[in-house]
Scaffold this motif. Structure first.
Motif, PDB file in Angstrom:
ATOM      1  N   ARG A 132      43.555  -1.358  47.287  1.00 17.89           N
ATOM      2  CA  ARG A 132      44.319  -1.972  47.677  1.00 17.89           C
ATOM      3  C   ARG A 132      45.744  -0.884  47.273  1.00 17.89           C
ATOM      4  NH1 ARG A 132      44.699  -6.714  44.881  1.00 17.89           N
ATOM      5  NH2 ARG A 132      46.830  -6.635  44.842  1.00 17.89           N
ATOM      6  N   ALA A 133      45.852   0.236  47.168  1.00 19.37           N
ATOM      7  CA  ALA A 133      47.022   0.851  47.675  1.00 19.37           C
ATOM      8  C   ALA A 133      46.741   0.956  49.179  1.00 19.37           C
ATOM      9  CB  ALA A 133      46.694   2.323  46.950  1.00 19.37           C
ATOM     10  N   LEU A 134      46.074   0.692  49.735  1.00 21.46           N
ATOM     11  CA  LEU A 134      46.130   0.879  50.826  1.00 21.46           C
ATOM     12  C   LEU A 134      46.158  -0.381  52.026  1.00 21.46           C
ATOM     13  CD1 LEU A 134      44.060   3.636  52.033  1.00 21.46           C
ATOM     14  CD2 LEU A 134      45.960   4.259  51.822  1.00 21.46           C
ATOM     15  N   SER A 135      45.496  -1.241  51.881  1.00 19.35           N
ATOM     16  CA  SER A 135      45.723  -2.600  52.091  1.00 19.35           C
ATOM     17  C   SER A 135      47.096  -3.519  52.123  1.00 19.35           C
ATOM     18  CB  SER A 135      43.850  -3.345  52.052  1.00 19.35           C
ATOM     19  OG  SER A 135      43.472  -3.062  52.506  1.00 19.35           O
ATOM     20  N   TYR A 136      47.228  -4.007  50.529  1.00 13.85           N
ATOM     21  CA  TYR A 136      48.041  -4.632  49.761  1.00 13.85           C
ATOM     22  C   TYR A 136      48.853  -3.691  49.586  1.00 13.85           C
ATOM     23  CZ  TYR A 136      44.509  -8.463  49.919  1.00 13.85           C
ATOM     24  OH  TYR A 136      43.342  -9.348  49.420  1.00 13.85           O
ATOM     25  N   SER A 137      49.413  -1.956  49.662  1.00 11.77           N
ATOM     26  CA  SER A 137      50.376  -1.069  49.017  1.00 11.77           C
ATOM     27  C   SER A 137      50.885  -1.799  48.236  1.00 11.77           C
ATOM     28  CB  SER A 137      51.101  -1.357  50.227  1.00 11.77           C
ATOM     29  OG  SER A 137      52.153  -0.105  50.300  1.00 11.77           O
ATOM     30  N   ASP A 138      49.917  -1.632  46.653  1.00  7.55           N
ATOM     31  CA  ASP A 138      49.540  -2.359  45.539  1.00  7.55           C
ATOM     32  C   ASP A 138      50.110  -1.491  44.407  1.00  7.55           C
ATOM     33  OD1 ASP A 138      49.340  -2.681  42.325  1.00  7.55           O
ATOM     34  OD2 ASP A 138      47.749  -3.745  43.352  1.00  7.55           O
ATOM     35  N   ASP A 139      51.888  -1.073  44.411  1.00  5.33           N
ATOM     36  CA  ASP A 139      52.583  -0.579  43.356  1.00  5.33           C
ATOM     37  C   ASP A 139      51.776   0.165  42.981  1.00  5.33           C
ATOM     38  OD1 ASP A 139      54.399  -0.500  45.467  1.00  5.33           O
ATOM     39  OD2 ASP A 139      56.239  -1.465  44.008  1.00  5.33           O
ATOM     40  N   GLY A 140      51.382  -0.839  41.555  1.00  6.22           N
ATOM     41  CA  GLY A 140      50.320  -0.990  40.685  1.00  6.22           C
ATOM     42  C   GLY A 140      48.947   0.113  40.515  1.00  6.22           C
ATOM     43  N   ALA A 141      49.224   0.076  40.710  1.00  8.20           N
ATOM     44  CA  ALA A 141      47.666   0.728  41.698  1.00  8.20           C
ATOM     45  C   ALA A 141      47.662   1.742  42.161  1.00  8.20           C
ATOM     46  CB  ALA A 141      46.456  -0.059  43.150  1.00  8.20           C
ATOM     47  N   MET A 142      49.144   2.342  42.696  1.00 10.27           N
ATOM     48  CA  MET A 142      49.703   4.333  43.044  1.00 10.27           C
ATOM     49  C   MET A 142      49.893   3.955  41.938  1.00 10.27           C
ATOM     50  SD  MET A 142      50.048   5.803  44.802  1.00 10.27           S
ATOM     51  CE  MET A 142      51.056   7.296  45.373  1.00 10.27           C
ATOM     52  N   ASP A 143      50.947   3.331  40.728  1.00 12.17           N
ATOM     53  CA  ASP A 143      50.878   3.739  39.188  1.00 12.17           C
ATOM     54  C   ASP A 143      50.341   4.213  38.818  1.00 12.17           C
ATOM     55  OD1 ASP A 143      54.119   3.455  39.609  1.00 12.17           O
ATOM     56  OD2 ASP A 143      53.771   0.835  38.467  1.00 12.17           O
ATOM     57  N   ALA A 144      48.794   4.316  38.606  1.00  8.77           N
ATOM     58  CA  ALA A 144      47.560   4.933  37.875  1.00  8.77           C
ATOM     59  C   ALA A 144      47.032   5.612  38.602  1.00  8.77           C
ATOM     60  CB  ALA A 144      46.901   2.598  37.720  1.00  8.77           C
ATOM     61  N   MET A 145      47.256   5.263  40.092  1.00 14.77           N
ATOM     62  CA  MET A 145      46.371   7.207  40.827  1.00 14.77           C
ATOM     63  C   MET A 145      47.275   8.225  40.369  1.00 14.77           C
ATOM     64  SD  MET A 145      44.570   5.866  44.462  1.00 14.77           S
ATOM     65  CE  MET A 145      45.730   4.935  45.236  1.00 14.77           C
ATOM     66  N   TRP A 146      48.696   7.848  40.585  1.00  8.07           N
ATOM     67  CA  TRP A 146      49.109   8.616  40.274  1.00  8.07           C
ATOM     68  C   TRP A 146      49.346   9.678  39.545  1.00  8.07           C
ATOM     69  CZ3 TRP A 146      52.219  11.787  44.178  1.00  8.07           C
ATOM     70  CH2 TRP A 146      53.287  11.783  43.449  1.00  8.07           C
ATOM     71  N   THR A 147      48.599   8.688  38.159  1.00  8.98           N
ATOM     72  CA  THR A 147      49.387   9.463  36.801  1.00  8.98           C
ATOM     73  C   THR A 147      47.378   9.914  36.877  1.00  8.98           C
ATOM     74  OG1 THR A 147      50.156   7.201  36.225  1.00  8.98           O
ATOM     75  CG2 THR A 147      49.285   9.111  34.374  1.00  8.98           C
ATOM     76  N   LEU A 148      46.301   9.518  36.963  1.00  4.99           N
ATOM     77  CA  LEU A 148      45.354   9.253  36.551  1.00  4.99           C
ATOM     78  C   LEU A 148      44.758  11.126  37.794  1.00  4.99           C
ATOM     79  CD1 LEU A 148      43.594   5.850  37.144  1.00  4.99           C
ATOM     80  CD2 LEU A 148      43.444   7.791  34.851  1.00  4.99           C
ATOM     81  N   PHE A 149      45.133  10.800  38.604  1.00  3.64           N
ATOM     82  CA  PHE A 149      44.494  12.080  39.759  1.00  3.64           C
ATOM     83  C   PHE A 149      45.670  12.513  40.321  1.00  3.64           C
ATOM     84  CE2 PHE A 149      42.118   8.089  40.887  1.00  3.64           C
ATOM     85  CZ  PHE A 149      41.038   7.922  39.686  1.00  3.64           C
ATOM     86  N   ASP A 150      46.658  13.093  39.504  1.00  2.68           N
ATOM     87  CA  ASP A 150      47.634  13.907  39.535  1.00  2.68           C
ATOM     88  C   ASP A 150      48.396  14.391  40.916  1.00  2.68           C
ATOM     89  OD1 ASP A 150      48.493  16.813  39.941  1.00  2.68           O
ATOM     90  OD2 ASP A 150      47.076  17.824  40.255  1.00  2.68           O
ATOM     91  N   GLY A 151      49.108  12.976  40.768  1.00  2.00           N
ATOM     92  CA  GLY A 151      49.247  12.573  42.450  1.00  2.00           C
ATOM     93  C   GLY A 151      51.147  14.202  42.589  1.00  2.00           C
ATOM     94  N   MET A 152      51.408  14.937  41.996  1.00  2.14           N
ATOM     95  CA  MET A 152      52.173  15.719  42.337  1.00  2.14           C
ATOM     96  C   MET A 152      51.952  16.409  43.066  1.00  2.14           C
ATOM     97  SD  MET A 152      55.180  15.135  41.800  1.00  2.14           S
ATOM     98  CE  MET A 152      56.646  16.860  41.404  1.00  2.14           C
ATOM     99  N   GLY A 153      50.325  17.210  42.532  1.00  2.00           N
ATOM    100  CA  GLY A 153      49.413  18.819  42.809  1.00  2.00           C
ATOM    101  C   GLY A 153      48.533  18.113  44.120  1.00  2.00           C
ATOM    102  N   ALA A 154      49.138  16.716  44.765  1.00  2.00           N
ATOM    103  CA  ALA A 154      47.950  15.829  45.678  1.00  2.00           C
ATOM    104  C   ALA A 154      48.439  16.126  46.639  1.00  2.00           C
ATOM    105  CB  ALA A 154      47.680  14.489  45.299  1.00  2.00           C
ATOM    106  N   VAL A 155      49.973  16.180  46.482  1.00  2.00           N
ATOM    107  CA  VAL A 155      51.104  16.375  47.582  1.00  2.00           C
ATOM    108  C   VAL A 155      50.849  17.589  47.886  1.00  2.00           C
ATOM    109  CG1 VAL A 155      53.402  15.766  48.860  1.00  2.00           C
ATOM    110  CG2 VAL A 155      52.283  14.289  46.910  1.00  2.00           C
ATOM    111  N   GLU A 156      51.292  17.824  47.664  1.00  2.00           N
ATOM    112  CA  GLU A 156      51.274  19.625  47.784  1.00  2.00           C
ATOM    113  C   GLU A 156      49.320  20.270  48.166  1.00  2.00           C
ATOM    114  OE1 GLU A 156      51.649  21.173  43.850  1.00  2.00           O
ATOM    115  OE2 GLU A 156      53.591  22.197  44.254  1.00  2.00           O
ATOM    116  N   ARG A 157      49.008  19.703  47.670  1.00  2.00           N
ATOM    117  CA  ARG A 157      47.491  20.019  48.594  1.00  2.00           C
ATOM    118  C   ARG A 157      47.172  19.482  49.974  1.00  2.00           C
ATOM    119  NH1 ARG A 157      46.168  19.521  42.955  1.00  2.00           N
ATOM    120  NH2 ARG A 157      45.783  17.516  43.393  1.00  2.00           N
TER     121      ARG A 157
END
Length: 298
Positions: A132-157
């Motif tokens: 959903r984050a890629l196909s629908y650019s769903d903000d809610g999906a991104m909100d959840a993933m950013w918290t669940l999957f360490d968004g800050m660290g993900a960008v750096e990695r």
């Protein structure tokens, strides 16, 4: 910064993007997985082809025309990478911009890489968030993933793995739309994904999800601008991640970063001042058309 925000519409931002630092599926390639990136290191080279190599494209005139089309009122960063050769061309490609929803692609790449390495598990629900984050650019999906999957660290990695030298996490950890990116870095990210940075199945997942982008995003915005604008790209095939937002006092962000004809990674990052969204979309269409003019049509 949040107090300065208007309605943030970024293919995933109604309340997450802030100001600048310092949409039916589009036509895709007949086989969206006809990758042109170099093989991964250590792989067996393909057998020699009897066909002559494809001629290299001179993007100089197209980039100059893109600058002219943008005019003085558009802050423009453009980058083009030939995925077969690694050649990089650009105009303002090193300029830094807030990512809007382009950050979704960075996070997805990190999630899939960490899953492949056994560092995290991805449930069916988690996989649904990715799509959903890629196909629908769903903000809610991104909100959840950013918290669940360490968004800050993900960008750096991802920035480190893909050689994205101008990319870094947001100053405010809650604002994923403020991830800082450059046009050069966005084409490097596609080169990383298609050139072996992800396993084949995960690479296909990313490409298929982008190729399945719907015209109407989850927030109702029309995603078919830039590289997904059929009139701008002509008969050329493309898939892309889009980003958009409005920011006080009068800025419109429109970003389009994807792959055209299975061979060229292209990123067009723009900020427009004092114009309507429709005007901004029209200018981006002119820029994309200019950049793509040197490319042969199918």
């Amino acid at each position: 910064m949040i107090a300065l925000m208007m309605a943030i519409t970024s293919s995933a931002f109604l309340a997450h993007d802030t100001g600048p630092p310092g949409a039916d599926a589009p036509e895709a390639a007949a086989d969206a997985r006809a990758y042109a990136a170099p093989p991964a290191a250590g792989s067996t080279p393909p057998p020699a082809s009897s066909e002559p190599p494809a001629a290299r494209v001179d993007f100089g005139a197209g980039l100059a025309a893109a600058e002219a089309a943008a005019g003085d009122s558009v802050d423009l960063g453009v980058a083009v990478m030939d995925l077969r050769t690694g050649d990089l061309f650009g105009s303002g490609g090193e300029k830094q911009y807030y990512s809007a929803s382009l950050s979704k692609l960075l996070l997805v790449v990190d999630v899939l890489a960490r899953r492949a390495a056994g560092e995290l598990e991805l449930s069916d629900d988690g996989l649904g968030l990715v799509e959903r984050a890629l196909s629908y650019s769903d903000d809610g999906a991104m909100d959840a993933m950013w918290t669940l999957f360490d968004g800050m660290g993900a960008v750096e990695r991802v920035a480190q793995r893909a050689g994205m030298t101008g990319t870094h996490p947001p100053d405010d950890p809650s604002q994923w739309g403020e991830v800082v990116v450059t046009a050069d870095d966005m084409v490097r990210l596609y080169h990383h994904v298609l050139g072996g940075g992800l396993g084949a199945a995960d690479r296909d997942l990313v490409v298929d999800a982008l190729a399945a982008a719907r015209q109407e995003a989850a927030d109702g915005f029309d995603q078919f601008f830039g590289l997904l604008d059929g009139a701008a790209r002509g008969d050329r095939t493309a898939y892309a991640k889009q980003g958009w937002m409005h920011y006080l006092p009068n800025d419109v962000y429109l970003h389009s970063a994807g792959v055209v004809e299975g061979r060229y990674a292209i990123a067009v990052l723009t900020v427009h001042s004092g114009v309507s969204t429709d005007t901004a979309r029209s200018r981006v269409a002119d820029v994309v058309s200019a950049v793509l003019t040197p490319l042969p049509t199918t």
